[in-house]
Structure formats: structure tokens, C-alpha cells
Design an enzyme around this catalytic site. Structure first.
Site, PDB file in Angstrom:
ATOM      1  CE  LYS A   1      48.227  51.004  26.674  1.00 53.24           C
ATOM      2  NZ  LYS A   1      47.732  51.182  28.068  1.00 53.24           N
TER       3      LYS A   1
ATOM      4  CD  GLU B   1      46.622  54.472  29.308  1.00 53.78           C
ATOM      5  OE1 GLU B   1      46.312  53.525  28.568  1.00 53.78           O
ATOM      6  OE2 GLU B   1      47.408  54.340  30.276  1.00 53.78           O
TER       7      GLU B   1
ATOM      8  CB  SER C   1      41.218  49.162  68.768  1.00 55.13           C
ATOM      9  OG  SER C   1      42.401  48.988  67.994  1.00 55.13           O
TER      10      SER C   1
ATOM     11  CB  CYS D   1      50.410  53.290  29.612  1.00 55.28           C
ATOM     12  SG  CYS D   1      50.594  52.897  31.383  1.00 55.28           S
TER      13      CYS D   1
END
Length: 748
Positions: A114, A45, A375, A175
Site C-alpha cells: 500500500k 483489504e 425504560s 483502499c
């Protein structure tokens, strides 16, 4: 009679607004597809612009440069004799659409917009695009003059149509149309469309990959045909990393797929199949044929081109199971059987997704490596291990001959003859770690940090920053003539918190100083990116100092839960034999900002927070994924935590929401992190909410109290056993998350 067809899907690592690089990768994918014998190449896409251009989609420049890239493709001999479809924004009648443009031999065949946009969670496509709503309808699109000069066309069809070749028919989904309940592939398949291409920009979330394959597979289980799923890969410029996993499915079988995670910028996946197999499969499903007989036709763009070859025997495609790791989770055995393949475990996904995201960010930011305040705890150690994982992937790619990865490494280190020998040596080159101790730091954390740095190979230092903290406090003392004290020394809560925060913020200042100058010390050009290491649960709770060393350039673990980080470290320890991780996993989480007592820690994260990390994860999922406010969260937790008294659940929910409201402002300045968990509270993209609340939540908490009163009598009734004896006084003692001490619960 056989009609063998070869098609190609492409997994591309594109970069937003990098039109030159995106064009190069598209051309490479077309060239590789042709070498494999493909006659139809599809891509992901918005591959021309990159998916996450966001408000750049408003700019006319973005559309202009997209057409310029398309013009270059139309003129290129690489694109001859193959149907190509690419993605870009197109404005039609003053409306911008997210489109696929299919072309063949310098002629545009169809512009397909789309039809269903995605606005869920991380997506907000309707901010920039509109959906095409004219079902099975096309209109005339007037091409820009630069395109007309190449194609000789002034008008081409735009809309919901399909392409008919001599022997088959090609349709398109984009999509979200695969995920939508009214998916386009169903009516297309009923109208005889045999090949459907889906161009996607599907992002990665942990434990998601199987759902993509399941949907792609189900599309052809119901409808038959060939379904081509194309997806992006890597980081294209934002907080998301794309899921990869492009695949080709034929008649309910996944015949080939791409890797989920890889540093390879272009991966072309092909499959060869027989069109007659599709026709036989569909014809055998009689209910489908009856529906197809009365289906409404799609507009067809007819072309004089043949996809099939003269070969009548289809060469088998072997599924490369090595592209996915072992999928050992018992809970996912069903999915493994459904899809017929194995998937990466969540721990494997976590080891690779942030590593790929960091690699893309590092090589594209023109920096020389990373600086990490280490740490010796789970969070910063996880970040260090992810850099080590990245180095493993880089070395592996170079060993396999990836010239682009080698060129990127050489550019990063400023040495065009440098070739990394192994991950540990590369980690020493790219990662500088530093333990920043104070009087409140324990010897154990310092040793754990040093041991981990030694085993992964980072360039490590241990320093003491008390002198810098004292200098800051002396400025305040000069102005106020007052000396703030810790709580254990008789100070107030305000003093105690201020003294903790000045330590945390000083670490941020020192981190950026070291990041800018450590490569100068090592005789290399450039600077380092500062890595943050606060997890998604701490962000949700606001359990970090604003502008402390969690404020960094990027945060690889900012989207990962504490529980998943621990599981990841267990996996990582076993895979790479890093024994120091065992001590790190056994140590209780602590900020080490309050004074030690007799040399021992007294400050623990879960006691400070008033809740456990597991509880935080549950709150996060209910708040975000199930859209639960305080009252709904209480009601759901009553059902979920059946062994916990309702009064205690009510107190926990109230405590969480008070903390959430008070600290919500911190979400606005979170260091950009790789999106991993779906319940992230990250304010910029994923979680749009206010940052100023009434922290009393009076109306909501009153509703919880009323519900609690209604349930009191029924709870007491349930605690009377069959003999009529009240057993409430015999409740077991539980460890509460408020005090950290074993205390008997109050009788309701």
C-alpha cells in the site's frame, strides 16, 4: 474482435486473528468466483488477518500465520487456473507493509504494498504499517522457506508494478489510494492498465454509501477501464462495521454490486465485459490519449495466461436494484442521478448496520442472547427495535437457505433442532427486557415499555428496585448518621445528584445479575449480553451516570444522534406496524430519577442538560468534523444561527464546553458502540483527547467576550429600522434551552 473477460469482487465477513475461518471464507469466495467463470478474483483489504488486528500487527506470529494461510491457498486445487489476489501484512527489509499478494497456479506473481495509508478519524494505519514510497519501482523479496517449498521460487518482485497477461494488464490500488488526491489508478490507466482492483476496508457511516460509488464511478469516468472495488462486511472484532457495497465499474457505469448489509459471510459479485469497449472508450477521449502517449511506464510482471474467453458476445449484467432500498431524500436526488441507482435512506441504514454488528458480536461471543433495561423512552426502545430488526434479518436469511446463519442460531440457543418461525418468536428467545421502576418512575413509562415488549415479542419483566436502593442508602446512614434528601425535599445539589446516581447505578448491578441468571431461569445454557442505550449526543455532553445502566457489554445506539433515533423509530413504526412507538415518540425525554410531583414528571432531559439535542448534534459536528474550539465554534454559530442574539450564542457555547470539560472523563469508560456518526466522542478509537481539562476555559472564553464586544455596536445598528426607530424592545419571546420557560431576552 471481442475480448470478453469475467472478473469477481468479493465481500467477506472476516474476523481478526481467526485465520482458520478467514481461510475458509477466502477459499469459498474463490470457488464461487470460478463457478461464475471468473479468471481474476480479488478480495478486501487484509482479508487473511482481518483488518482491525491493531497492535497484533506488531507480533511476528501474525505474519507467520499469514504466510501459513497463503501456503494453504497456494497448495489448494481451488486456486488453480485463476489469478487470485489476497491481502496480508508483509515485512520487507524490517519494514511492515499492508500488501496484496497476487498468485496463479501455485506461483506468486507480485507483492504490491500500500502506497497511501489512512490515518483519518477511525483509522490509524501508520501506527502499524509504512507506505511504499518507491514509485514505479520493484525490489526482490526473498520468500519464506515454507512458500519456496511450494512455489519453487526464492525471490519475487515487491513494489509498484502491474501484471500483464496475454491480452490485458491488471493493476492494484488499496483502499485509501482511491480517496487520495494523487490516486494511483490515473497513471496506471495512462500506461495501458485496463483492469484495476481496489482492496478496501471501508467502514460504515450513516449517509456515506453514495460517496463510495461516486468515487469508484468517477475513476472510470475519467480514465475508462474496469475498476473492481472489494470491501469487507460486518464486524471483524471492534467498534466498526464495514460498509460492504463491493462493486464493478466499466467505463463510467456500475455494472454490478453487492449488498450493503447482509448476514451472508461470503458474497461474490461478478461482471463480464469486452476489453475492446475499454479501448474504444479511452481512444475517443483524445486529451487522455495524448497524455498516455508520454506516460511513464510501470514495471510489468508478464505471465502466459489469458483472462478472456472465446465468447464474442458479452452477456448483459442486470443491476439488482433490490439490493438497495428506496432513496427518497430530496437532498440526494443528485447523487441518485449521478450513480444511476438507489440507496438506503439513513433510517434504513440505522435499522440494519447496528443489527448486523450485534449479530456478529452475539454469534462470536458464545452468549445466549441479550438483556436490555427497557425504560419506555426513545433510546432503550430504539435498542429493542434494533434487536427486532436483527431477528428479522436472521429469519429472512434462514428462509433463503443460509445454513451458516441457521447453525449460528442453533448454537446460540443451545438447540440444534431449533428453527425460528418468525422474528417475534426469535426475539422472545434472544431478548430479555426489564423495566426497573422506582418511586420516581411514572406509570406511563412502565406501560409504554410493556406495550413495546409485547409487540416485538421480547421476554419482559417489570420490577421495582426501591428496596435495593434503600439498602444501599441505609449503609451510608449507618456510617454518617445523615439522610440525604432530594432537592424538592430541601436537600442540597450534592445530595440530589447522589440520590439520582445511586438509582442509575443500581440498575446496572441488577442488569448484570439478570443477564447471568435469566437463561438459567428459562432452562437454557449460557448467559446474556447486557445492552446499553445511551446515544452519541448524551455521551458528548456527559449526560449519563458513570457506571449506570449505560455501562454494558455493547451499545448499539452509542454512535447515533437523538434526532436520527427519532426518525428511525418513525420509519420502524411504519415498516413493522409497531403502534406503541407513537406514544414513545410523543413522550418528552426524561431520566426519571427525581421525585414526581402530583404523580407527574418534572425532570426533563433538555432542561437538565441546559441545551437541546439538536444543539448538541451541532456542537458535536463543529467540535469534531470542523475541528472547532470554543472561539471558532462561537464564530461559526454566529453565522449559522443568525436569528439568535450573539450573547445567547456565547452563553450556549460556554455552557457546552464547561459541561464537556467536566464530563470528559466519562468518555474513557464508554460502552463499546457501533460506529455510526462521524462526530462520535468515543475515546478508545475515534476521538483522542485529554480527559482532564481546566473547565473555566479562561483564555478561550475571554476571546469570545472580546469578539462579542466588537460586534455589539454593529448588532445594535442592524436593529434600527429604516425610519430610525429602535425595534430591539419588540423582539419575539423565544424558548431558551436553559430554563425551558418562555422568557423575554435581555436587550444587548
Amino acid at each position: 474482435m471481442g475480448w470478453t473477460v469475467t472478473v469477481a469482487v468479493c465481500t467477506l465477513n472476516q474476523w481478526v486473528m481467526d485465520f482458520d475461518g478467514n481461510l475458509r471464507r477466502i477459499l469459498q469466495s474463490i470457488e464461487e468466483a470460478k463457478k461464475c467463470g471468473a479468471k481474476f478474483r480479488s478480495g478486501p483489504e487484509l482479508e487473511i488477518t482481518g483488518y482491525n488486528c491493531e497492535d497484533h500487527f506488531y507480533e511476528s506470529d501474525t505474519r507467520l500465520h499469514s504466510w501459513q494461510v497463503l501456503a494453504t491457498l497456494l497448495k489448494s486445487h481451488v486456486c488453480n487456473d485463476i489469478i487470485v489476489d489476497v491481502g496480508m501484512p508483509v515485512m520487507h527489509k524490517n519494514v511492515t507493509y499492508n500488501c496484496r499478494i497476487a498468485f496463479l497456479n501455485s506461483k506468486i506473481l507480485l507483492i504490491r504494498p500500500k502506497m497511501h495509508l489512512c490515518d483519518t478519524f477511525m483509522y490509524r494505519e501508520s501506527r502499524w504499517f509504512s507506505p511504499w514510497t518507491k514509485v514505479r519501482a520493484v525490489e526482490d523479496f526473498f520468500l519464506p522457506r515454507m512458500i519456496t517449498e511450494i512455489t519453487g521460487q526464492s525471490v519475487v518482485p515487491i513494489g509498484d508494478a502491474v501484471i500483464s497477461t496475454r491480452e490485458t494488464c491488471i493493476g492494484f490500488e488499496i483502499c485509501e489510494e482511491l480517496w487520495h488526491p494523487d490516486s494511483n489508478h490515473i497513471p496506471m490507466s495512462l500506461d495501458g492498465v485496463e483492469i484495476i482492483s481496489n482492496a478496501s476496508g471501508s467502514i460504515f457511516e450513516v449517509r456515506k454509501a453514495h460517496s463510495i460509488f461516486e468515487r469508484v464511478k468517477m475513476a472510470t469516468t475519467k480514465c475508462g477501464g474496469c475498476y473492481m472495488y472489494n470491501n469487507l462486511r460486518g464486524c471483524d472484532g471492534g467498534r466498526m462495521i464495514f460498509n460492504g457495497t463491493s462493486c464493478i465499474t466499466v467505463n463510467d457505469k456500475i455494472v454490478n454490486h453487492a449488498k450493503q448489509f447482509s448476514l451472508k459471510e461470503v458474497e461474490v459479485t461478478t461482471a463480464t465485459f469486452d476489453l475492446e469497449d475499454i479501448r474504444t472508450y479511452r481512444n475517443l477521449v483524445r486529451s487522455r490519449t495524448h497524455s498516455a502517449a508520454k506516460s511513464q511506464p510501470y514495471p510489468r510482471v508478464k505471465i502466459d495466461f489469458c483472462l478472456s474467453s472465446s465468447d464474442r458476445i458479452v452477456k448483459s449484467v442486470t443491476l439488482d436494484r433490490a439490493k438497495f432500498g428506496e432513496y427518497n431524500s430530496v437532498d440526494n436526488e443528485r447523487d441518485e442521478m449521478i450513480l444511476g441507482m438507489k440507496f438506503l435512506t439513513p433510517e434504513e441504514e440505522i435499522s440494519m448496520a447496528p443489527a448486523c454488528w450485534m449479530w456478529d458480536y452475539l454469534r462470536r461471543s458464545c452468549q445466549g442472547g441479550f438483556f436490555l433495561p427497557l425504560s419506555g423512552g426513545v433510546d432503550s426502545s430504539s435498542t429493542a427495535c434494533l434487536v427486532y430488526s436483527m431477528c428479522h434479518m436472521v429469519v429472512e436469511a434462514i428462509d433463503k437457505g443460509d445454513k451458516q446463519v441457521l447453525a449460528d442460531v442453533q448454537k446460540i440457543v443451545g438447540d440444534y433442532e431449533y428453527i425460528p418461525r418468525d422474528a417475534k418468536q426469535l426475539c422472545n428467545t434472544l431478548l430479555v427486557t426489564c423495566y426497573m421502576g422506582t418511586d420516581n418512575s411514572s406509570t406511563e413509562t412502565k406501560l409504554r415499555a410493556a406495550e413495546l415488549a409485547l409487540q416485538i415479542g421480547s421476554y419482559h419483566h417489570s420490577i421495582v428496585i426501591d428496596v435495593a436502593i434503600s439498602a444501599i442508602l441505609s449503609i451510608f446512614q449507618q456510617v454518617s448518621n445523615l439522610t440525604p434528601k432530594f432537592k424538592v425535599h430541601g436537600g442540597s445539589p450534592r445530595e440530589n445528584l447522589a440520590l439520582q446516581n445511586v438509582q442509575a447505578r443500581m440498575r446496572m448491578v441488577i442488569s448484570y445479575l439478570f443477564a447471568q441468571l435469566m437463561l438459567w431461569v428459562r432452562g437454557r445454557p449460557g448467559g446474556l449480553l447486557v445492552l446499553g442505550s445511551s446515544n452519541v449526543d448524551e455521551a458528548l455532553r456527559g449526560y449519563f451516570t458513570k457506571y449506570d445502566c449505560s455501562s454494558a457489554d455493547i451499545n448499539p445506539i452509542g454512535g447515533i444522534s437523538k434526532d436520527d433515533l427519532k426518525k428511525f423509530l418513525i420509519y420502524f413504526r411504519e415498516k413493522y406496524g409497531i403502534s406503541s412507538l407513537e406514544k414513545i415518540l410523543d413522550a418528552p425525554p426524561t431520566a426519571e430519577l427525581e421525585p414526581l410531583q402530583v404523580g407527574q414528571l418534572v425532570q426533563l432531559d433538555e432542561i437538565d442538560m441546559g441545551m437541546t439535542y439538536k444543539e448538541l448534534s451541532t456542537y458535536g459536528k463543529l467540535r469534531k468534523l470542523e475541528c472547532a474550539g470554543p472561539f471558532t465554534m462561537f464564530c461559526k454559530l454566529v453565522r449559522l444561527w443568525r436569528d439568535c442574539p450573539q450573547k445567547e450564542i456565547a452563553d450556549k457555547v460556554k455552557h457546552f464546553y464547561r459541561c464537556y470539560a467536566i464530563n470528559r472523563h466519562k468518555m474513557t469508560i464508554l460502552t463499546p458502540s457501533c460506529h455510526i456518526e462521524s462526530y462520535t466522542p468515543e475515546d478508545n478509537r475515534a476521538d483522542h483527547r485529554p480527559f482532564l481539562y481546566n473547565h473555566t476555559w479562561k483564555w478561550q472564553f475571554d476571546a469570545i467576550d472580546r469578539e462579542l464586544q466588537v460586534n455589539v455596536s454593529s448588532d445594535q445598528h442592524e436593529m434600527i429600522d429604516k425610519k430610525g426607530k429602535d425595534t430591539t424592545k419588540f423582539r419575539s419571546i423565544r424558548l431558551t434551552s436553559y430554563s425551558g420557560k418562555a422568557e423575554p431576552e435581555a436587550i444587548v
